[in-house]
Write a protein that holds these residues in place. Structure first.
Motif, PDB file in Angstrom:
ATOM      1  N   TYR A   1      -7.789  44.846  11.792  1.00  0.00           N
ATOM      2  CA  TYR A   1      -7.568  43.341  12.196  1.00  0.00           C
ATOM      3  C   TYR A   1      -7.921  42.737  11.004  1.00  0.00           C
ATOM      4  O   TYR A   1      -7.107  41.482  11.270  1.00  0.00           O
ATOM      5  CB  TYR A   1      -7.385  43.060  14.071  1.00  0.00           C
ATOM      6  N   PRO A   2      -9.257  43.352  10.648  1.00  0.00           N
ATOM      7  CA  PRO A   2      -9.842  41.891   9.634  1.00  0.00           C
ATOM      8  C   PRO A   2      -9.366  42.082   8.222  1.00  0.00           C
ATOM      9  O   PRO A   2      -8.950  41.154   7.802  1.00  0.00           O
ATOM     10  CB  PRO A   2     -11.204  42.719   9.195  1.00  0.00           C
ATOM     11  N   VAL A   3      -8.532  42.831   7.868  1.00  0.00           N
ATOM     12  CA  VAL A   3      -7.347  42.771   7.097  1.00  0.00           C
ATOM     13  C   VAL A   3      -6.245  42.318   7.628  1.00  0.00           C
ATOM     14  O   VAL A   3      -5.819  41.524   6.459  1.00  0.00           O
ATOM     15  CB  VAL A   3      -6.954  44.695   6.855  1.00  0.00           C
ATOM     16  N   LEU A   4      -6.145  42.938   8.586  1.00  0.00           N
ATOM     17  CA  LEU A   4      -4.553  42.213   9.143  1.00  0.00           C
ATOM     18  C   LEU A   4      -4.424  40.169   9.230  1.00  0.00           C
ATOM     19  O   LEU A   4      -3.465  40.044   8.436  1.00  0.00           O
ATOM     20  CB  LEU A   4      -3.640  42.413  10.542  1.00  0.00           C
ATOM     21  N   GLY A   5      -5.514  40.645   9.357  1.00  0.00           N
ATOM     22  CA  GLY A   5      -6.302  38.752   9.590  1.00  0.00           C
ATOM     23  C   GLY A   5      -6.362  37.462   8.332  1.00  0.00           C
ATOM     24  O   GLY A   5      -6.746  36.822   7.904  1.00  0.00           O
ATOM     25  N   GLY A   6      -6.635  38.696   7.486  1.00  0.00           N
ATOM     26  CA  GLY A   6      -7.042  38.146   6.100  1.00  0.00           C
ATOM     27  C   GLY A   6      -8.241  37.517   6.183  1.00  0.00           C
ATOM     28  O   GLY A   6      -8.506  37.322   4.650  1.00  0.00           O
ATOM     29  N   ALA A   7      -9.358  38.076   6.304  1.00  0.00           N
ATOM     30  CA  ALA A   7      -9.944  38.061   6.628  1.00  0.00           C
ATOM     31  C   ALA A   7     -11.186  39.071   5.243  1.00  0.00           C
ATOM     32  O   ALA A   7     -12.285  38.620   4.189  1.00  0.00           O
ATOM     33  CB  ALA A   7     -11.291  37.859   7.565  1.00  0.00           C
ATOM     34  N   LEU A   8     -10.267  40.070   5.320  1.00  0.00           N
ATOM     35  CA  LEU A   8     -10.585  41.178   4.224  1.00  0.00           C
ATOM     36  C   LEU A   8      -9.918  41.099   3.468  1.00  0.00           C
ATOM     37  O   LEU A   8      -8.490  41.620   3.910  1.00  0.00           O
ATOM     38  CB  LEU A   8     -11.169  42.826   5.224  1.00  0.00           C
ATOM     39  N   ARG A   9      -9.832  41.742   1.639  1.00  0.00           N
ATOM     40  CA  ARG A   9      -8.613  42.017   1.279  1.00  0.00           C
ATOM     41  C   ARG A   9      -9.576  42.708  -0.271  1.00  0.00           C
ATOM     42  O   ARG A   9     -10.427  43.038  -0.360  1.00  0.00           O
ATOM     43  CB  ARG A   9      -7.819  40.250   0.681  1.00  0.00           C
ATOM     44  N   GLY A  10      -8.793  42.767  -0.644  1.00  0.00           N
ATOM     45  CA  GLY A  10      -8.702  43.608  -1.928  1.00  0.00           C
ATOM     46  C   GLY A  10      -9.604  45.169  -2.015  1.00  0.00           C
ATOM     47  O   GLY A  10      -9.354  45.866  -0.263  1.00  0.00           O
ATOM     48  N   GLU A  11     -10.356  45.902  -2.788  1.00  0.00           N
ATOM     49  CA  GLU A  11     -11.059  46.210  -2.464  1.00  0.00           C
ATOM     50  C   GLU A  11     -12.355  47.156  -1.179  1.00  0.00           C
ATOM     51  O   GLU A  11     -11.859  47.488  -0.151  1.00  0.00           O
ATOM     52  CB  GLU A  11     -11.982  46.942  -3.816  1.00  0.00           C
ATOM     53  N   ALA A  12     -12.347  45.942  -0.339  1.00  0.00           N
ATOM     54  CA  ALA A  12     -13.119  46.091   1.092  1.00  0.00           C
ATOM     55  C   ALA A  12     -12.231  46.197   1.799  1.00  0.00           C
ATOM     56  O   ALA A  12     -12.501  46.839   2.773  1.00  0.00           O
ATOM     57  CB  ALA A  12     -14.092  44.775   0.779  1.00  0.00           C
ATOM     58  N   GLY A  13     -11.253  45.299   1.792  1.00  0.00           N
ATOM     59  CA  GLY A  13      -9.918  45.477   2.631  1.00  0.00           C
ATOM     60  C   GLY A  13      -9.227  47.233   2.704  1.00  0.00           C
ATOM     61  O   GLY A  13      -9.682  48.274   3.873  1.00  0.00           O
ATOM     62  N   ARG A  14      -9.695  47.393   1.566  1.00  0.00           N
ATOM     63  CA  ARG A  14      -8.424  49.486   1.337  1.00  0.00           C
ATOM     64  C   ARG A  14      -9.939  50.041   1.883  1.00  0.00           C
ATOM     65  O   ARG A  14      -9.920  50.933   2.500  1.00  0.00           O
ATOM     66  CB  ARG A  14      -8.903  49.662  -0.032  1.00  0.00           C
ATOM     67  N   GLN A  15     -11.081  49.900   1.209  1.00  0.00           N
ATOM     68  CA  GLN A  15     -12.512  50.591   1.830  1.00  0.00           C
ATOM     69  C   GLN A  15     -12.291  50.854   3.484  1.00  0.00           C
ATOM     70  O   GLN A  15     -12.741  51.767   4.363  1.00  0.00           O
ATOM     71  CB  GLN A  15     -13.559  50.146   1.479  1.00  0.00           C
ATOM     72  N   ARG A  16     -12.539  49.940   4.153  1.00  0.00           N
ATOM     73  CA  ARG A  16     -12.152  49.374   5.599  1.00  0.00           C
ATOM     74  C   ARG A  16     -11.168  50.184   6.251  1.00  0.00           C
ATOM     75  O   ARG A  16     -11.310  51.357   7.292  1.00  0.00           O
ATOM     76  CB  ARG A  16     -11.889  48.289   6.450  1.00  0.00           C
ATOM     77  N   LEU A  17     -10.069  50.358   5.869  1.00  0.00           N
ATOM     78  CA  LEU A  17      -8.710  51.108   6.141  1.00  0.00           C
ATOM     79  C   LEU A  17      -9.048  52.622   5.922  1.00  0.00           C
ATOM     80  O   LEU A  17      -8.294  52.883   7.124  1.00  0.00           O
ATOM     81  CB  LEU A  17      -7.127  50.513   6.022  1.00  0.00           C
ATOM     82  N   PHE A  18      -9.704  52.900   4.838  1.00  0.00           N
ATOM     83  CA  PHE A  18     -10.174  54.299   4.295  1.00  0.00           C
ATOM     84  C   PHE A  18     -11.153  54.985   4.882  1.00  0.00           C
ATOM     85  O   PHE A  18     -11.167  55.952   5.510  1.00  0.00           O
ATOM     86  CB  PHE A  18      -9.753  54.829   3.033  1.00  0.00           C
TER      87      PHE A  18
ATOM     88  N   ASP B   1      -1.919  46.169  -1.584  1.00  0.00           N
ATOM     89  CA  ASP B   1      -1.113  47.035  -2.580  1.00  0.00           C
ATOM     90  C   ASP B   1      -0.990  48.247  -1.981  1.00  0.00           C
ATOM     91  O   ASP B   1      -0.637  49.036  -3.601  1.00  0.00           O
ATOM     92  CB  ASP B   1      -2.040  46.588  -3.580  1.00  0.00           C
ATOM     93  N   GLU B   2      -0.831  48.951  -0.939  1.00  0.00           N
ATOM     94  CA  GLU B   2      -1.212  50.114  -0.612  1.00  0.00           C
ATOM     95  C   GLU B   2       0.513  50.640   0.040  1.00  0.00           C
ATOM     96  O   GLU B   2       0.881  50.234   0.988  1.00  0.00           O
ATOM     97  CB  GLU B   2      -1.755  50.718   0.489  1.00  0.00           C
ATOM     98  N   TYR B   3       1.359  50.433  -0.973  1.00  0.00           N
ATOM     99  CA  TYR B   3       2.950  50.241  -0.065  1.00  0.00           C
ATOM    100  C   TYR B   3       3.540  51.066   0.122  1.00  0.00           C
ATOM    101  O   TYR B   3       4.611  51.415   1.177  1.00  0.00           O
ATOM    102  CB  TYR B   3       3.708  49.578  -1.397  1.00  0.00           C
ATOM    103  N   ASP B   4       3.177  52.482  -0.984  1.00  0.00           N
ATOM    104  CA  ASP B   4       3.506  53.757  -0.467  1.00  0.00           C
ATOM    105  C   ASP B   4       2.469  54.217   0.605  1.00  0.00           C
ATOM    106  O   ASP B   4       3.949  54.574   1.838  1.00  0.00           O
ATOM    107  CB  ASP B   4       2.555  54.773  -1.609  1.00  0.00           C
ATOM    108  N   ARG B   5       2.116  54.202   1.612  1.00  0.00           N
ATOM    109  CA  ARG B   5       1.567  54.400   2.673  1.00  0.00           C
ATOM    110  C   ARG B   5       1.888  53.529   3.842  1.00  0.00           C
ATOM    111  O   ARG B   5       2.488  54.559   4.946  1.00  0.00           O
ATOM    112  CB  ARG B   5      -0.231  54.493   2.700  1.00  0.00           C
ATOM    113  N   ALA B   6       2.006  52.086   3.421  1.00  0.00           N
ATOM    114  CA  ALA B   6       3.234  51.483   4.568  1.00  0.00           C
ATOM    115  C   ALA B   6       4.537  52.005   4.433  1.00  0.00           C
ATOM    116  O   ALA B   6       4.541  51.894   5.135  1.00  0.00           O
ATOM    117  CB  ALA B   6       2.767  50.710   3.663  1.00  0.00           C
ATOM    118  N   ARG B   7       5.086  52.328   3.640  1.00  0.00           N
ATOM    119  CA  ARG B   7       6.799  52.429   3.416  1.00  0.00           C
ATOM    120  C   ARG B   7       6.340  54.212   4.634  1.00  0.00           C
ATOM    121  O   ARG B   7       7.781  54.223   5.432  1.00  0.00           O
ATOM    122  CB  ARG B   7       7.095  52.984   2.501  1.00  0.00           C
TER     123      ARG B   7
END
Length: 355
Positions: free
Chosen positions: A214-231, A269-275
């Protein structure tokens, strides 16, 4: 109007069928319950209404927003739970009360109807002002305000992250209508700061996937910080070929959480994983276009035995983001949304370093 269409995953006619399945559950009042006979809460009601807008059912969506306008309480809130017009829980969830701002901005983007925006502006303004009464000095917002008007004294990361997005949409609406809200800009800056830098501000809910993405979905984390959190916790929650666990220690994947992760991935920008994830959760689709809430994959049973409108809504919003179809497709990407007043040199983060 074009409809969301993700080739090989969800065709436009299937998206429309899903929108109609949500509309078939809508009550005469405009309210959209979780399922036929189920209760209504403001957050899930709005998620469903957004799917109606995205699938071209604009009149039905506007009836849903009119229900919000008609049922908002004097203090700007809505009851946490209503069934058949009767209040079952009179408390107010701050995240639930903030979320109509997202839906109103989304519907305006799709419909271009300034009259709608002007009618709904007092609703959004009053709701956001109510929510911000529960914001603490550091920036976090208590998850609920009781009937007595007293905040709970407990903040949740997922709820505050969602409110962060709601505040951005509310500010976008305010700018569109030339209604400056400098206090909201300050509140948004403080909230974003506490989400990014103060995990200790929130009651730990790390078992739940929502606290993860949710920190990524809600826009507080984006870019590389957001990707790192998700991974970081990908293997804890993602079940290949099925979707996302709701809780990390339960063999239960849920459609809405999967689609919200799709939106989070698309936003970084992780389109392939999202799809792949949107394709993976299609096992929850019913022939009538509705979606089952979840699957206990240990025994192959759908649970709970319900087809929830908000799950269907999340599917449509994820498909729209991936296909970039409607004018509202970028709302979770944060397109053209204000970021608030940055909190620079925050005293809460000052550190004394040695020579």
């Amino acid at each position: 109007m074009l409809r969301p269409d993700v080739p090989g995953v969800l065709a436009a006619d299937q998206a429309v069928q899903t929108g109609r399945a949500i509309a078939a559950t809508q009550l005469a009042s405009g309210a959209i319950p979780w399922f036929t006979g189920g209760h209504v809460d403001p957050w899930d009601h709005v998620e469903s209404a957004m799917a109606l807008s995205a699938t071209g059912l604009l009149a039905e969506a506007e009836r849903a927003y009119e229900w919000l306008r008609a049922t908002q309480r004097a203090d700007g809130s809505w009851p946490l739970q209503v069934r058949d017009g009767r209040v079952e829980d009179a408390g107010a969830d701050t995240n639930f009360c903030a979320y109509p701002a997202v839906g109103v901005w989304h519907h305006l983007l799709i419909s271009g109807d300034d009259g709608f925006a002007e009618r709904m502006w007092p609703v959004v303004r009053s709701a956001i002002d109510f929510v911000l009464t529960a914001q603490r000095e550091r920036g976090e917002i208590d998850w609920a305000i009781g009937e007595s008007g007293t905040p709970t004294g407990e903040a949740l990361l997922s709820g505050c992250s969602s409110i962060h997005h709601s505040l951005r949409c509310a500010l976008a609406l305010a700018e569109h209508l030339d209604q400056p809200q400098p206090g909201w800009e300050v509140a948004l800056g403080r909230l974003g700061h506490v989400i990014r830098h103060h995990p200790e501000a929130f009651t730990p809910k790390t078992r739940y996937s929502m606290d993860w993405y949710y920190p990524v979905l809600g826009g507080a984390l984006r870019g590389e910080a957001g990707r790192q959190r998700l991974f970081e916790r990908w293997s804890d929650f993602v079940v290949d070929g099925l979707g996302v666990r709701c809780v990390d220690d339960h063999p239960w994947v849920t459609g809405a959480e999967t689609c919200e992760l799709v939106l989070s991935l698309e936003a970084v920008d992780e389109y392939d994983r999202a799809r792949e994830l949107l394709a993976a959760m299609q096992h929850l689709r019913d022939p009538d276009g509705s979606y089952w809430t979840g699957l206990v994959f240990a025994d192959g049973k759908r649970w709970p035995e319900e087809r929830s409108t908000w799950t269907a809504g999340a599917v449509i919003l994820a498909a729209d983001a991936l296909s970039r179809t409607t004018p509202g497709n970028g709302i979770f990407r944060g397109e053209k949304l204000p970021t608030g007043l940055p909190l620079d040199n925050a005293t809460c983060c000052e550190q004394v370093t040695g020579a």
